[in-house]
Design a protein around this motif. Sequence first.
Motif, PDB file in Angstrom:
ATOM      1  N   GLU A   1      -1.706   9.920  -0.617  1.00 21.27           N
ATOM      2  CA  GLU A   1      -1.753   9.773   0.841  1.00 21.27           C
ATOM      3  C   GLU A   1      -1.834   8.309   1.244  1.00 21.27           C
ATOM      4  OE1 GLU A   1      -4.941  12.033   2.500  1.00 21.27           O
ATOM      5  OE2 GLU A   1      -4.007  13.958   2.047  1.00 21.27           O
ATOM      6  N   ALA A   2      -2.627   7.544   0.522  1.00 23.02           N
ATOM      7  CA  ALA A   2      -2.759   6.115   0.826  1.00 23.02           C
ATOM      8  C   ALA A   2      -1.428   5.398   0.607  1.00 23.02           C
ATOM      9  CB  ALA A   2      -3.846   5.485  -0.029  1.00 23.02           C
ATOM     10  N   GLN A   3      -0.709   5.761  -0.444  1.00 22.63           N
ATOM     11  CA  GLN A   3       0.588   5.138  -0.701  1.00 22.63           C
ATOM     12  C   GLN A   3       1.590   5.496   0.388  1.00 22.63           C
ATOM     13  OE1 GLN A   3       1.385   6.565  -4.664  1.00 22.63           O
ATOM     14  NE2 GLN A   3       0.524   4.741  -5.630  1.00 22.63           N
ATOM     15  N   GLN A   4       1.578   6.738   0.820  1.00 21.62           N
ATOM     16  CA  GLN A   4       2.490   7.153   1.885  1.00 21.62           C
ATOM     17  C   GLN A   4       2.157   6.447   3.201  1.00 21.62           C
ATOM     18  OE1 GLN A   4       1.989  11.392   1.899  1.00 21.62           O
ATOM     19  NE2 GLN A   4       3.395  11.715   0.174  1.00 21.62           N
ATOM     20  N   GLU A   5       0.885   6.325   3.497  1.00 19.44           N
ATOM     21  CA  GLU A   5       0.482   5.630   4.720  1.00 19.44           C
ATOM     22  C   GLU A   5       0.850   4.154   4.667  1.00 19.44           C
ATOM     23  OE1 GLU A   5      -3.673   6.363   5.281  1.00 19.44           O
ATOM     24  OE2 GLU A   5      -3.364   8.484   5.759  1.00 19.44           O
ATOM     25  N   LEU A   6       0.684   3.542   3.497  1.00 20.45           N
ATOM     26  CA  LEU A   6       1.057   2.139   3.339  1.00 20.45           C
ATOM     27  C   LEU A   6       2.557   1.958   3.511  1.00 20.45           C
ATOM     28  CD1 LEU A   6       0.259  -0.768   2.645  1.00 20.45           C
ATOM     29  CD2 LEU A   6       0.545  -0.176   0.231  1.00 20.45           C
ATOM     30  N   LYS A   7       3.338   2.864   2.943  1.00 16.78           N
ATOM     31  CA  LYS A   7       4.794   2.787   3.077  1.00 16.78           C
ATOM     32  C   LYS A   7       5.203   2.931   4.543  1.00 16.78           C
ATOM     33  CE  LYS A   7       9.034   4.926   1.436  1.00 16.78           C
ATOM     34  NZ  LYS A   7       9.628   6.018   0.666  1.00 16.78           N
ATOM     35  N   ALA A   8       4.605   3.899   5.249  1.00 18.36           N
ATOM     36  CA  ALA A   8       4.917   4.099   6.664  1.00 18.36           C
ATOM     37  C   ALA A   8       4.498   2.877   7.486  1.00 18.36           C
ATOM     38  CB  ALA A   8       4.219   5.350   7.183  1.00 18.36           C
ATOM     39  N   TYR A   9       3.350   2.290   7.164  1.00 20.77           N
ATOM     40  CA  TYR A   9       2.876   1.095   7.870  1.00 20.77           C
ATOM     41  C   TYR A   9       3.841  -0.066   7.677  1.00 20.77           C
ATOM     42  CZ  TYR A   9      -0.031  -2.955   8.910  1.00 20.77           C
ATOM     43  OH  TYR A   9      -0.494  -4.148   9.408  1.00 20.77           O
ATOM     44  N   ARG A  10       4.275  -0.261   6.437  1.00 22.46           N
ATOM     45  CA  ARG A  10       5.228  -1.353   6.169  1.00 22.46           C
ATOM     46  C   ARG A  10       6.542  -1.133   6.888  1.00 22.46           C
ATOM     47  NH1 ARG A  10       3.971  -2.296  -0.254  1.00 22.46           N
ATOM     48  NH2 ARG A  10       2.088  -3.537   0.066  1.00 22.46           N
ATOM     49  N   GLU A  11       7.012   0.105   6.932  1.00 22.50           N
ATOM     50  CA  GLU A  11       8.244   0.400   7.664  1.00 22.50           C
ATOM     51  C   GLU A  11       8.073   0.118   9.151  1.00 22.50           C
ATOM     52  OE1 GLU A  11       9.074   4.440   6.643  1.00 22.50           O
ATOM     53  OE2 GLU A  11       9.866   3.917   4.654  1.00 22.50           O
ATOM     54  N   ASP A  12       6.916   0.463   9.702  1.00 23.24           N
ATOM     55  CA  ASP A  12       6.643   0.183  11.113  1.00 23.24           C
ATOM     56  C   ASP A  12       6.620  -1.317  11.387  1.00 23.24           C
ATOM     57  OD1 ASP A  12       6.462   2.880  11.574  1.00 23.24           O
ATOM     58  OD2 ASP A  12       4.259   2.920  11.654  1.00 23.24           O
ATOM     59  N   ILE A  13       6.012  -2.073  10.482  1.00 24.58           N
ATOM     60  CA  ILE A  13       5.955  -3.533  10.640  1.00 24.58           C
ATOM     61  C   ILE A  13       7.358  -4.123  10.594  1.00 24.58           C
ATOM     62  CG2 ILE A  13       5.171  -5.678   9.523  1.00 24.58           C
ATOM     63  CD1 ILE A  13       2.961  -4.244  11.023  1.00 24.58           C
ATOM     64  N   GLU A  14       8.183  -3.662   9.650  1.00 24.34           N
ATOM     65  CA  GLU A  14       9.554  -4.166   9.542  1.00 24.34           C
ATOM     66  C   GLU A  14      10.369  -3.803  10.780  1.00 24.34           C
ATOM     67  OE1 GLU A  14      11.266  -2.747   5.911  1.00 24.34           O
ATOM     68  OE2 GLU A  14       9.794  -3.801   4.669  1.00 24.34           O
ATOM     69  N   ALA A  15      10.201  -2.577  11.286  1.00 28.75           N
ATOM     70  CA  ALA A  15      10.928  -2.153  12.480  1.00 28.75           C
ATOM     71  C   ALA A  15      10.516  -2.988  13.695  1.00 28.75           C
ATOM     72  CB  ALA A  15      10.689  -0.670  12.745  1.00 28.75           C
ATOM     73  N   GLU A  16       9.229  -3.263  13.810  1.00 30.70           N
ATOM     74  CA  GLU A  16       8.745  -4.080  14.932  1.00 30.70           C
ATOM     75  C   GLU A  16       9.272  -5.512  14.831  1.00 30.70           C
ATOM     76  OE1 GLU A  16       6.753  -5.143  18.436  1.00 30.70           O
ATOM     77  OE2 GLU A  16       7.311  -3.197  17.604  1.00 30.70           O
ATOM     78  N   ALA A  17       9.286  -6.067  13.622  1.00 31.83           N
ATOM     79  CA  ALA A  17       9.805  -7.421  13.437  1.00 31.83           C
ATOM     80  C   ALA A  17      11.295  -7.471  13.771  1.00 31.83           C
ATOM     81  CB  ALA A  17       9.566  -7.882  12.004  1.00 31.83           C
ATOM     82  N   LYS A  18      12.036  -6.450  13.385  1.00 32.73           N
ATOM     83  CA  LYS A  18      13.471  -6.397  13.700  1.00 32.73           C
ATOM     84  C   LYS A  18      13.678  -6.275  15.196  1.00 32.73           C
ATOM     85  CE  LYS A  18      17.729  -3.935  12.527  1.00 32.73           C
ATOM     86  NZ  LYS A  18      18.366  -4.411  13.699  1.00 32.73           N
TER      87      LYS A  18
END
Length: 103
Positions: A39-56
């Motif tokens: 669960e922690a790995q999935q949440e981290l992956k989703a968080y990183r994707e959100d950060i990348e989407a926001e930066a884009k």
Amino acid sequence: SEVLKPGRSTREEFAEWLGALNENDLTSILAKRKNYKTEAQQELKAYREDIEAEAKRVEDRRKMIQEQVMDARENRSVIFNPKTGKFEEAEQKKEGFKLPFTS
């Protein structure tokens, strides 16, 4: 089976408790512990994707605004002359505008 108290149970009590557990109990405990990590790995992956989407999104907006500014500079027809305090019609040349109050 009896729940052990952290810091108060001895190794012998822990071994006795562990021996009293059946295979289903052990696998459920291990599955629960493993589930926290997944669960922690999935949440981290989703968080990183959100950060990348926001930066884009921010970078795309910055580019859009920069393009609007450059387009406005190239196509402006009226400019403000601080020397006279009035708006004047800009002279359009092939290479762009020449501001009247600059040298």
